[in-house]
Motif scaffolding. Structure first.
Motif, PDB file in Angstrom:
ATOM      1  N   UNK A  61       2.501   2.979   0.090  1.00 27.80           N
ATOM      2  CA  UNK A  61       3.840   2.667  -0.388  1.00 27.80           C
ATOM      3  C   UNK A  61       4.701   3.903  -0.546  1.00 27.80           C
ATOM      4  N   UNK A  62       4.098   5.007  -0.995  1.00 27.33           N
ATOM      5  CA  UNK A  62       4.847   6.254  -1.102  1.00 27.33           C
ATOM      6  C   UNK A  62       5.321   6.745   0.257  1.00 27.33           C
ATOM      7  N   UNK A  63       4.436   6.706   1.264  1.00 30.38           N
ATOM      8  CA  UNK A  63       4.823   7.095   2.616  1.00 30.38           C
ATOM      9  C   UNK A  63       5.963   6.224   3.122  1.00 30.38           C
ATOM     10  N   UNK A  64       5.838   4.907   2.931  1.00 32.26           N
ATOM     11  CA  UNK A  64       6.850   3.984   3.435  1.00 32.26           C
ATOM     12  C   UNK A  64       8.190   4.217   2.747  1.00 32.26           C
ATOM     13  N   UNK A  65       8.153   4.506   1.447  1.00 35.18           N
ATOM     14  CA  UNK A  65       9.421   4.713   0.730  1.00 35.18           C
ATOM     15  C   UNK A  65      10.145   5.953   1.219  1.00 35.18           C
ATOM     16  N   UNK A  66       9.406   6.948   1.732  1.00 28.15           N
ATOM     17  CA  UNK A  66      10.057   8.110   2.322  1.00 28.15           C
ATOM     18  C   UNK A  66      10.824   7.739   3.588  1.00 28.15           C
ATOM     19  N   UNK A  75      11.815  -3.358  -4.550  1.00 23.20           N
ATOM     20  CA  UNK A  75      12.250  -4.756  -4.557  1.00 23.20           C
ATOM     21  C   UNK A  75      11.232  -5.640  -3.837  1.00 23.20           C
ATOM     22  N   UNK A  76      10.754  -5.193  -2.691  1.00 24.60           N
ATOM     23  CA  UNK A  76       9.766  -5.985  -1.950  1.00 24.60           C
ATOM     24  C   UNK A  76       8.484  -6.145  -2.743  1.00 24.60           C
ATOM     25  N   UNK A  77       8.022  -5.041  -3.352  1.00 25.68           N
ATOM     26  CA  UNK A  77       6.778  -5.067  -4.124  1.00 25.68           C
ATOM     27  C   UNK A  77       6.891  -5.987  -5.330  1.00 25.68           C
ATOM     28  N   UNK A  78       7.960  -5.820  -6.100  1.00 20.27           N
ATOM     29  CA  UNK A  78       8.152  -6.612  -7.314  1.00 20.27           C
ATOM     30  C   UNK A  78       8.392  -8.081  -6.991  1.00 20.27           C
ATOM     31  N   UNK A  79       9.235  -8.333  -5.992  1.00 27.90           N
ATOM     32  CA  UNK A  79       9.535  -9.721  -5.641  1.00 27.90           C
ATOM     33  C   UNK A  79       8.329 -10.467  -5.136  1.00 27.90           C
ATOM     34  N   UNK A  80       7.527  -9.818  -4.305  1.00 31.37           N
ATOM     35  CA  UNK A  80       6.342 -10.482  -3.765  1.00 31.37           C
ATOM     36  C   UNK A  80       5.321 -10.751  -4.863  1.00 31.37           C
ATOM     37  N   UNK A 105      -1.835  -9.819  -5.696  1.00 27.74           N
ATOM     38  CA  UNK A 105      -0.712  -9.447  -6.559  1.00 27.74           C
ATOM     39  C   UNK A 105      -0.854  -8.012  -7.047  1.00 27.74           C
ATOM     40  N   UNK A 106      -2.069  -7.613  -7.400  1.00 20.48           N
ATOM     41  CA  UNK A 106      -2.288  -6.241  -7.835  1.00 20.48           C
ATOM     42  C   UNK A 106      -2.051  -5.234  -6.727  1.00 20.48           C
ATOM     43  N   UNK A 107      -2.441  -5.589  -5.516  1.00 19.05           N
ATOM     44  CA  UNK A 107      -2.281  -4.681  -4.382  1.00 19.05           C
ATOM     45  C   UNK A 107      -0.805  -4.505  -4.025  1.00 19.05           C
ATOM     46  N   UNK A 108      -0.027  -5.595  -4.024  1.00 15.99           N
ATOM     47  CA  UNK A 108       1.376  -5.472  -3.591  1.00 15.99           C
ATOM     48  C   UNK A 108       2.238  -4.775  -4.633  1.00 15.99           C
ATOM     49  N   UNK A 109       1.805  -4.725  -5.904  1.00 19.02           N
ATOM     50  CA  UNK A 109       2.598  -4.012  -6.900  1.00 19.02           C
ATOM     51  C   UNK A 109       2.383  -2.504  -6.827  1.00 19.02           C
ATOM     52  N   UNK A 110       1.245  -2.056  -6.274  1.00 15.69           N
ATOM     53  CA  UNK A 110       0.950  -0.628  -6.246  1.00 15.69           C
ATOM     54  C   UNK A 110       2.039   0.195  -5.545  1.00 15.69           C
ATOM     55  N   UNK A 111       2.570  -0.225  -4.384  1.00 13.14           N
ATOM     56  CA  UNK A 111       3.648   0.559  -3.767  1.00 13.14           C
ATOM     57  C   UNK A 111       4.886   0.684  -4.657  1.00 13.14           C
ATOM     58  N   UNK A 112       5.175  -0.332  -5.461  1.00 14.65           N
ATOM     59  CA  UNK A 112       6.318  -0.259  -6.358  1.00 14.65           C
ATOM     60  C   UNK A 112       6.164   0.841  -7.393  1.00 14.65           C
TER      61      UNK A 112
END
Length: 429
Positions: A61-66, A75-80, A105-112
């Motif tokens: 998630x950190x790489x993608x946010x760059x 938004x994607x992480x929290x919404x999903x 749910x735990x995995x998709x929140x980590x990038x956020x």
């Protein structure tokens, strides 16, 4: 501290998300047992899978946010995650489906989590990173304080369905606030940069690797307070669960009240001193339990530990942020978040296994030793960083391909300009 409006908005988003999702995870095991009829073994597997999969998701998630921007990832992480929690209302009594959705749910929140940490590094200058991360941590602790009473209210007014709906609504609120309050993402991708080049920079930065080792070990000590001490206090010290609950509540309240003042008082300290003293106030105080299990001893450890974590956590975040090139804040802080989540898994596994095999005295000696190794790794990282003229390269010279930058070309003449990093839109003057 000069307050940045974007930092304030990020703190609001972090507060709401802390109140919702931290509360959900506090009750997830109880929900699985009572609502789904899951066994304790299945609940243990649920937490284990989430802990194993979340660290790489945080780093990714950190790489993608760059590349695509912080707000998009958050938004994607929290919404999903909110949608997944809402879907839990529909699983009935299927333990398999319920546990699967909780793990995802735990995995998709980590990038956020990585994206929020990177936002702070983006909007504050390096000399104010410590205070900025302290402010974010204060907001999170306020959410942790508010969350459990809110969950109890939801359960009192309704049932587990009302609880899940309430958490999903708070998650949707977090998502909406992120859209409304955080800056619009620009195009962050750097021409000529590749994912492989970025990964090579991150993984070959020796200072970062040492800091991540220090972070992992330090958070193992931190998580021993969160996960191991409660078990030992009830099973070996003879405390009632509600007694430990009252003692534990002292920790977030102390952090809420004193995190910002303490960070201001120590702002002139060298990071090496703050990091070392902080982690040494977290680990060695456990040795008091070799002498006494009295209530006074436990209260003393809780208070000293709170002082240590207030020194160590924001300073470690700030040190990682200062080490990162501006266009790689997400990748570097994603590594920090991943180390934190990995410690959440390893600490209870090792600590409780030691208690079972060698007794609780071995537990406190083990975590004290980890704090000492964390100090050594942190000091080595800071010393190496000061010796390296260009941060983020681990002491070696990097070309434009490693940094994710490309030579800029004059469109009129077609001749190369001098090579220089291209600032991201959020950091551009």
């Amino acid at each position: 501290m000069e307050w940045d409006p974007v930092l304030g908005r990020a703190a609001v988003v972090h507060l709401i998300s802390g109140a919702s999702f931290s509360t959900f995870w506090s009750y997830a095991g109880v929900w699985a047992i009572e609502a789904l009829g899951a066994t304790t073994g299945q609940v243990g597997l649920m937490f284990l899978l989430s802990a194993v999969l979340s660290p790489p998701a945080a780093w990714l998630g950190g790489f993608v946010s760059d590349a695509v921007g912080r707000r998009s990832v958050l938004v994607s992480s929290t919404g999903l995650q909110s949608l997944l929690i809402l879907a839990l209302c529909l699983v009935g009594h299927s333990a398999a489906w319920g546990i699967t959705l909780v793990v995802v749910a735990g995995v998709v929140w980590a990038p956020g989590r990585s994206a929020v940490n990177a936002v702070v590094a983006d909007v504050t200058p390096p000399e104010r990173h410590d205070q900025a991360y302290a402010a974010l941590r204060t907001a999170n602790n306020l959410g942790v304080v508010v969350g459990p009473p809110l969950a109890a209210l939801l359960l009192f007014l309704g049932d587990w369905t009302a609880f899940l709906l309430g958490i999903a609504v708070l998650g949707a609120l977090t998502c909406g606030l992120a859209v409304r309050l955080l800056p619009r993402d620009g195009v962050r991708r750097h021409r000529g940069g590749t994912a492989a080049g970025t990964a090579r920079v991150v993984l070959t930065d020796t200072s970062l690797v040492l800091l991540l080792v220090a972070t992992l070990l330090g958070f193992m000590v931190y998580m021993s307070f969160e996960t191991v001490l409660p078990v030992v206090a009830v099973t070996s010290f003879g405390f009632a669960p509600e007694t430990w609950g009252l003692l534990y509540a002292v920790n977030p309240m102390v952090v809420l009240l004193f995190q910002m003042p303490l960070t201001r008082w120590t702002r002139t300290w060298p990071p090496s001193v703050t990091l070392s003293l902080g982690v040494l106030l977290m680990g060695p105080p456990f040795l008091l339990f070799l002498i006494s299990h009295h209530m006074a001893a436990v209260v003393a450890v809780v208070l000293v530990f709170a002082l240590g974590e207030m020194l160590w956590v924001p300073t470690m975040q700030a040190t990682v942020a200062r080490l990162a090139p501006p266009h790689l804040h997400g990748a570097y802080l994603g590594g920090y978040t991943g180390s934190q989540l990995l410690a959440w898994m390893i600490a209870p596994l090792t600590g409780l296994r030691l208690q079972e095999a060698l007794g609780e005295r071995a537990v406190w000696i083990f975590f004290t030793a980890l704090s000492a190794v964390s100090v050594l790794a942190g000091l080595a990282a800071v010393r190496r960083r000061h010796r390296t003229p260009t941060g983020g390269s681990g002491g070696r010279r990097t070309d434009h391909r490693d940094r994710g930058d490309a030579p800029r070309t004059d469109d009129r003449a077609g001749s190369p300009r001098s090579v220089r990093p291209v600032p991201s839109p959020e950091n551009a003057p």
